[in-house]
Design a protein around this motif. Sequence first.
Motif, PDB file in Angstrom:
ATOM      1  N   PHE A 393       0.842  -1.195   0.000  1.00 27.89           N
ATOM      2  CA  PHE A 393       0.000   0.000   0.000  1.00 27.89           C
ATOM      3  C   PHE A 393       0.877   1.246   0.000  1.00 27.89           C
ATOM      4  N   LYS A 394       0.431   2.235  -0.771  1.00 22.04           N
ATOM      5  CA  LYS A 394       1.232   3.452  -0.875  1.00 22.04           C
ATOM      6  C   LYS A 394       0.320   4.638  -0.549  1.00 22.04           C
ATOM      7  N   PRO A 395       0.739   5.527   0.327  1.00 19.04           N
ATOM      8  CA  PRO A 395      -0.113   6.675   0.652  1.00 19.04           C
ATOM      9  C   PRO A 395      -0.464   7.448  -0.621  1.00 19.04           C
ATOM     10  N   ALA A 396      -1.703   7.906  -0.702  1.00 23.76           N
ATOM     11  CA  ALA A 396      -2.133   8.614  -1.910  1.00 23.76           C
ATOM     12  C   ALA A 396      -3.096   9.722  -1.514  1.00 23.76           C
ATOM     13  N   TYR A 397      -3.611  10.410  -2.525  1.00 22.71           N
ATOM     14  CA  TYR A 397      -4.558  11.486  -2.230  1.00 22.71           C
ATOM     15  C   TYR A 397      -5.830  11.326  -3.046  1.00 22.71           C
ATOM     16  N   ASN A 398      -6.976  11.408  -2.375  1.00 22.82           N
ATOM     17  CA  ASN A 398      -8.279  11.555  -3.017  1.00 22.82           C
ATOM     18  C   ASN A 398      -8.994  12.674  -2.265  1.00 22.82           C
ATOM     19  N   PRO A 399      -9.762  13.492  -2.960  1.00 23.61           N
ATOM     20  CA  PRO A 399     -10.456  14.567  -2.238  1.00 23.61           C
ATOM     21  C   PRO A 399     -11.417  14.024  -1.174  1.00 23.61           C
ATOM     22  N   THR A 401     -11.259  10.866   0.450  1.00 22.12           N
ATOM     23  CA  THR A 401     -10.784   9.895   1.445  1.00 22.12           C
ATOM     24  C   THR A 401      -9.562  10.421   2.178  1.00 22.12           C
ATOM     25  N   GLU A 402      -9.464  10.044   3.434  1.00 21.64           N
ATOM     26  CA  GLU A 402      -8.290  10.386   4.233  1.00 21.64           C
ATOM     27  C   GLU A 402      -8.237   9.417   5.406  1.00 21.64           C
ATOM     28  N   PHE A 426     -13.563   7.243   3.813  1.00 23.53           N
ATOM     29  CA  PHE A 426     -14.269   8.475   3.421  1.00 23.53           C
ATOM     30  C   PHE A 426     -14.144   9.522   4.521  1.00 23.53           C
ATOM     31  N   ARG A 427     -13.965  10.769   4.100  1.00 22.66           N
ATOM     32  CA  ARG A 427     -13.712  11.866   5.040  1.00 22.66           C
ATOM     33  C   ARG A 427     -14.968  12.195   5.835  1.00 22.66           C
ATOM     34  N   ALA A 444     -13.367   2.071   1.758  1.00 22.16           N
ATOM     35  CA  ALA A 444     -13.795   1.834   0.375  1.00 22.16           C
ATOM     36  C   ALA A 444     -12.589   1.657  -0.534  1.00 22.16           C
ATOM     37  N   TRP A 445     -12.828   0.976  -1.642  1.00 20.13           N
ATOM     38  CA  TRP A 445     -11.763   0.838  -2.627  1.00 20.13           C
ATOM     39  C   TRP A 445     -12.362   0.721  -4.027  1.00 20.13           C
TER      40      TRP A 445
END
Length: 485
Positions: A393-399, A401-402, A426-427, A444-445
């Motif tokens: 798993f690699k840290p990533a960015y989605n508006p 999810t956090e 989900f944030r 979620a994925w």
Amino acid sequence: MAEKAILGFLQNNEEITDSGLFSAEFNLDHGEVVNVIKSLHGFRFIDVQDIKKETWVLTDEGKEYAAEGSPEVQLFLAVPEEGSISKDELERKLAPSVFSIGWSQVGKKRWVQMGRQVSRRVQHVEDKVKDQLLQIQEGKEVDKDIISSLKSRKLIMQQTWTGYSVKKGPNYAPERKKVATDLTRENLQNWKELEFKEYNFNAKGAPLEAGHLHALLKVRKQFKDIFVQMGFEEMPTNNFVESSFWNFDALFQPQQHPARDSHDTFFLKAPSTTRTLPEDYVERVKRVHESGGYGSRGYNYDWKREEANKNLLRTHTTAVSSRMLYALAQKPFVPKKYFSIDRVFRNEAVDRTHLAEFHQIEGLICDRGLTLGDLIGVLKDFFSRLGMSKLRFKPAYNPYTEPSMEIFSYHEGLGKWVEIGNSGMFRPEMLLPMGLPEDVRVIAWGLSLERPTMILYGIDNIRDLFGHKVDLDLIKRNPICRIGI
Ligand code: PHE
């Protein structure tokens, strides 16, 4: 006819020494005799040995002269018995090739007086060439010199003749009974009198001209089965058209986010806007974007309703997830496991790995007190069912999810880590305005259906998988199922 003759002959004789001579003697067609020999041999009624002979056959030109006469004789006969004919007129009377060949041959043979006027020097000639050709046609032996002269004139050519010598085989019988090949009612009633053909278990069945599932449908079924085995319910994804609100705003994606540009998203001209949105929820979403709340500072910008109203072709199935989570929040809370697999659209330049439409697979679990550890555990369970047990798993960015994580799997065949999906929690800025209880977390994925399908079926250009360039034969030939990505 031929079968009776062969089996009958072998009853009283040791051997048929030459199928060709045998056919001639019994006035049978050699082709038919050969077919019967092959069939009897297949059933081991007879043993056979090949005989190969070099024979001479007529070329097309040879056949023509055998029928019409040689050119030299044709030319000779065109010259009147008495008097003469002009060379020009003689030429007009004959076909060009007959004239030119005939002219040079009669010259050698001195049959005619050659000049501007042509007249006979002899009164009678024999058409030896025609006779020789006819002899060869009938399979008669001819002299070596004749062969070489006809060959040099390209009137005959060599051909290999194949025949057989035949003896009794281990299953020999003077008569071959017709064996029954079908298990019909009548055949079963008379089974004692009948001889049945043995089953050939090595024979391939007739190809089935049935429908064939596209590889994407097969892999979709595999994913669907995994979700169902893990207790997930399918979300209704039957709306390709979605409002920006559910596709972006509800997911806490700011209105100036580049994904909301027409370069990345297909917007609809008609109807260009959505008709209804849940107003009180819209109000809460506006507030969280503008000024935050729930422990967040928001994005600090002027949120515009017109932007949220814009219709588009959904860019991800997470739009469906946001609708489902909102609906869930309107009732007393119950934990849920949801999944979807359906089409999404992005305004992308088409290349080997990208199309403007593709399929997303999405799973989510909604329950009190879930952690990132739960997400990792579920992902390991999910992907190991597909034969992928080495995950990273690699840290990533989605508006929305956090934390967010990209999912990588080690591909044994390719010998490297390949990205297989995206995930996150989900944030609160997304979940709390919906009205979900504060301690409810959603893990979620998502992943594309095309990528694993291409890896499974060894397709390296997405246009070979989806769209007008797909080869239907490929769909027919593809294996029914493949396991392990
Ligand atoms: N919607 C994301 C995408 O388009 C996938 C995703 C789904 C990410 C759920 C996190 C959680 O790639």
